[in-house]
Design an enzyme around this catalytic site. Structure first.
Site, PDB file in Angstrom:
ATOM      1  N   GLY A  14       0.894  -1.348   0.297  1.00 28.98           N
ATOM      2  CA  GLY A  14      -0.096  -0.062  -0.018  1.00 28.98           C
ATOM      3  C   GLY A  14       0.762   1.240   0.218  1.00 28.98           C
ATOM      4  N   ASN A  15       1.968   1.039   0.763  1.00 30.52           N
ATOM      5  CA  ASN A  15       3.065   2.314   0.839  1.00 30.52           C
ATOM      6  C   ASN A  15       3.587   2.701  -0.522  1.00 30.52           C
ATOM      7  OD1 ASN A  15       2.630   2.984   3.597  1.00 30.52           O
ATOM      8  ND2 ASN A  15       3.522   1.033   3.865  1.00 30.52           N
ATOM      9  N   LYS A 132      -2.232  -2.841  16.279  1.00 33.05           N
ATOM     10  CA  LYS A 132      -2.139  -2.371  15.123  1.00 33.05           C
ATOM     11  C   LYS A 132      -2.778  -0.793  14.987  1.00 33.05           C
ATOM     12  CE  LYS A 132      -1.297  -2.610  10.616  1.00 33.05           C
ATOM     13  NZ  LYS A 132      -0.176  -2.748  10.076  1.00 33.05           N
ATOM     14  N   LYS A 217      -1.578  -7.603   5.170  1.00 34.50           N
ATOM     15  CA  LYS A 217      -1.906  -8.062   3.765  1.00 34.50           C
ATOM     16  C   LYS A 217      -0.883  -9.226   3.539  1.00 34.50           C
ATOM     17  CE  LYS A 217       1.235  -6.045   0.829  1.00 34.50           C
ATOM     18  NZ  LYS A 217       2.222  -5.440   1.609  1.00 34.50           N
ATOM     19  N   LYS A 279       6.432  -9.656   6.143  1.00 33.57           N
ATOM     20  CA  LYS A 279       6.915 -10.140   5.067  1.00 33.57           C
ATOM     21  C   LYS A 279       7.770 -11.267   5.041  1.00 33.57           C
ATOM     22  CE  LYS A 279       6.906  -5.466   3.335  1.00 33.57           C
ATOM     23  NZ  LYS A 279       5.205  -5.194   3.096  1.00 33.57           N
TER      24      LYS A 279
HETATM   25  P1  ADP Z   1       4.325  -1.859   2.553  1.00 30.80           P
HETATM   26  O1  ADP Z   1       3.322  -1.039   2.254  1.00 30.80           O
HETATM   27  O2  ADP Z   1       4.940  -2.684   1.040  1.00 30.80           O
HETATM   28  O3  ADP Z   1       3.784  -3.288   3.399  1.00 30.80           O
HETATM   29  P2  ADP Z   1       5.948  -1.168   4.674  1.00 30.80           P
HETATM   30  O4  ADP Z   1       6.430  -0.095   4.924  1.00 30.80           O
HETATM   31  O5  ADP Z   1       5.057  -1.743   5.570  1.00 30.80           O
HETATM   32  O6  ADP Z   1       5.472  -1.488   3.111  1.00 30.80           O
HETATM   33  O7  ADP Z   1       7.306  -2.191   4.706  1.00 30.80           O
HETATM   34  C1  ADP Z   1       8.464  -1.995   3.885  1.00 30.80           C
HETATM   35  C2  ADP Z   1       9.538  -1.047   4.143  1.00 30.80           C
HETATM   36  O8  ADP Z   1      10.100  -1.589   5.474  1.00 30.80           O
HETATM   37  C3  ADP Z   1      10.828  -0.851   3.351  1.00 30.80           C
HETATM   38  O9  ADP Z   1      10.344  -0.005   2.219  1.00 30.80           O
HETATM   39  C4  ADP Z   1      11.768  -0.542   4.187  1.00 30.80           C
HETATM   40  O10 ADP Z   1      11.833   1.095   4.308  1.00 30.80           O
HETATM   41  C5  ADP Z   1      11.308  -0.913   5.729  1.00 30.80           C
HETATM   42  N1  ADP Z   1      12.292  -1.968   6.123  1.00 30.80           N
HETATM   43  C6  ADP Z   1      12.258  -2.287   7.486  1.00 30.80           C
HETATM   44  N2  ADP Z   1      13.049  -3.263   7.842  1.00 30.80           N
HETATM   45  C7  ADP Z   1      13.829  -3.680   6.668  1.00 30.80           C
HETATM   46  C8  ADP Z   1      14.687  -4.574   6.329  1.00 30.80           C
HETATM   47  N3  ADP Z   1      15.180  -5.490   7.313  1.00 30.80           N
HETATM   48  N4  ADP Z   1      15.002  -4.653   4.987  1.00 30.80           N
HETATM   49  C9  ADP Z   1      14.601  -3.697   4.155  1.00 30.80           C
HETATM   50  N5  ADP Z   1      13.616  -3.098   4.339  1.00 30.80           N
HETATM   51  C10 ADP Z   1      12.985  -2.698   5.811  1.00 30.80           C
HETATM   52 MG    MG Z   2       3.296  -3.226   5.442  1.00 25.18          MG
END
Ligand code: ADP
Ligand code: MG
Length: 317
Positions: A14-15, A132, A217, A279
């Site tokens: 979503g981000n 959350k 998600k 993830k």
């Molecule tokens: P999304 O909307 O895709 O779920 P999030 O912001 O929840 O995005 O999670 C992805 C982000 O987390 C990445 O873009 C990065 O900025 C951050 N991040 C946190 N920990 C890590 C890690 N260990 N390796 C890479 N990115 C990370």
């Molecule tokens: Mg996320």
């Protein structure tokens, strides 16, 4: 479009639809969706069937904020309905982006967004411990007053102000799975489980009831990839690879992780629970249920990552 012989579940963050703070408007989000869809259509042209899922953290936040601002005039939007709203709106965005890309390339494809419900367990420990944070930061008095009036649980998100918190229960079953399978088998691009799906529980009569919660998600997409026996499960997000010691001087970007190592790092709390953690867990769950190959990358590198030339690849050895 001819029916491909391999199925990919692609989970779009979503981000990643909001490229930066100056591009939060709907037309900007549509542009971001188009950029992802282009790479996904490239995949389709090389023989992949696609099921696309998407997050909605920021977008659901906007809906709930509008609802709060309008509270004196219209009844607030319950969370499950906010999820449904977002599945419709973001689903429309992707459906249109696919249509336009097919027209541009002269391809006969069809995309369809499905309102997706995800069954959760009413006894899930998450319900006793909402974690959350959603919606805006508030001062303590406002947060408590709204909590009282609207039945919200509010907590001090330390250092970031008071916020509403909702439970994030584990997804148990994707209720529209049969519909998704049927459409995929017939060559449709399916957009499903938007925002993690709408969380519902079954009551004593087996009727479904929506709940005020959010399903992660990444975990819902992982369940879908496992159920569909997807040949590849891809999560696209804001970074091209997963790092250990993310943001620290000894940060290390990973090309691949086998299941054991992923588990080891995950269990040792190497990944932030609010972003990369779910993830990596999603990848672990998919591999443990027999999944073949997982990838975490950004939309730009999708095609390269499928060729093992970018992204972090997850495999079970
Ligand atoms: P999304 O909307 O895709 O779920 P999030 O912001 O929840 O995005 O999670 C992805 C982000 O987390 C990445 O873009 C990065 O900025 C951050 N991040 C946190 N920990 C890590 C890690 N260990 N390796 C890479 N990115 C990370
Ligand atoms: Mg996320």
């Amino acid at each position: 479009m001819t029916q491909g012989n391999r199925t990919a579940v692609v989970a779009v963050g979503g981000n990643s639809l909001i490229t930066d703070e100056f591009h939060q408007a709907i037309p900007d989000q549509y542009e971001a969706a188009v950029n992802t869809v282009k790479r996904v259509v490239d995949m389709m042209q090389s023989g992949w069937n696609i099921v696309l899922t998407h997050g909605s953290g920021p977008q659901v936040g906007y809906i709930l904020r509008r609802s709060e601002l309008a509270i004196a005039e219209v009844a607030p939007v319950p969370m499950d309905y906010a999820d449904a709203d977002i599945q419709g709106a973001v689903g429309y965005m992707f459906q249109r982006a696919f249509h336009n890309e097919f027209v541009k390339r002269g391809l006969p494809g069809h995309a369809i967004a499905i309102v997706s419900q995800v069954l959760v367990d009413p006894d899930d420990p998450a319900f006793a411990n909402p974690t959350k944070p959603i919606g805006p930061q508030l001062d303590e008095a406002t947060a408590k007053a709204r909590g009282e009036k609207l039945g919200w649980i509010v907590k001090d998100d330390v250092g970031r102000g008071w916020r509403r918190v909702v439970p994030s229960p584990t997804p148990r079953k994707i209720l529209e799975l049969e519909q998704i399978k049927l459409l995929t088998a017939n060559g449709f691009v399916v957009i499903a489980c938007g925002g993690g799906g709408i969380p519902v529980i079954e009551n004593e009569k087996k009727y479904l009831v929506g709940v005020e919660a959010v399903v992660d998600k990444d975990l819902a997409s992982s369940l879908l990839a496992s159920d569909l026996k997807a040949d590849v499960f891809i999560i696209t997000t804001g970074v091209d690879r997963v790092a250990i010691n993310y943001g620290a001087p000894n940060e290390e970007w990973l090309d691949s992780l086998d299941l054991n190592r992923a588990r080891e790092l995950y269990d040792a709390d190497h990944f932030d629970p609010g972003s990369m953690g779910p993830k990596v867990l999603a990848m672990i769950n998919y591999l443990e249920s027999g999944g073949a190959k997982g990838i975490i990358t950004n939309p730009e590198n999708l095609i390269k990552a499928l060729d093992d030339k970018s992204g972090t690849r997850f495999f079970s050895r």
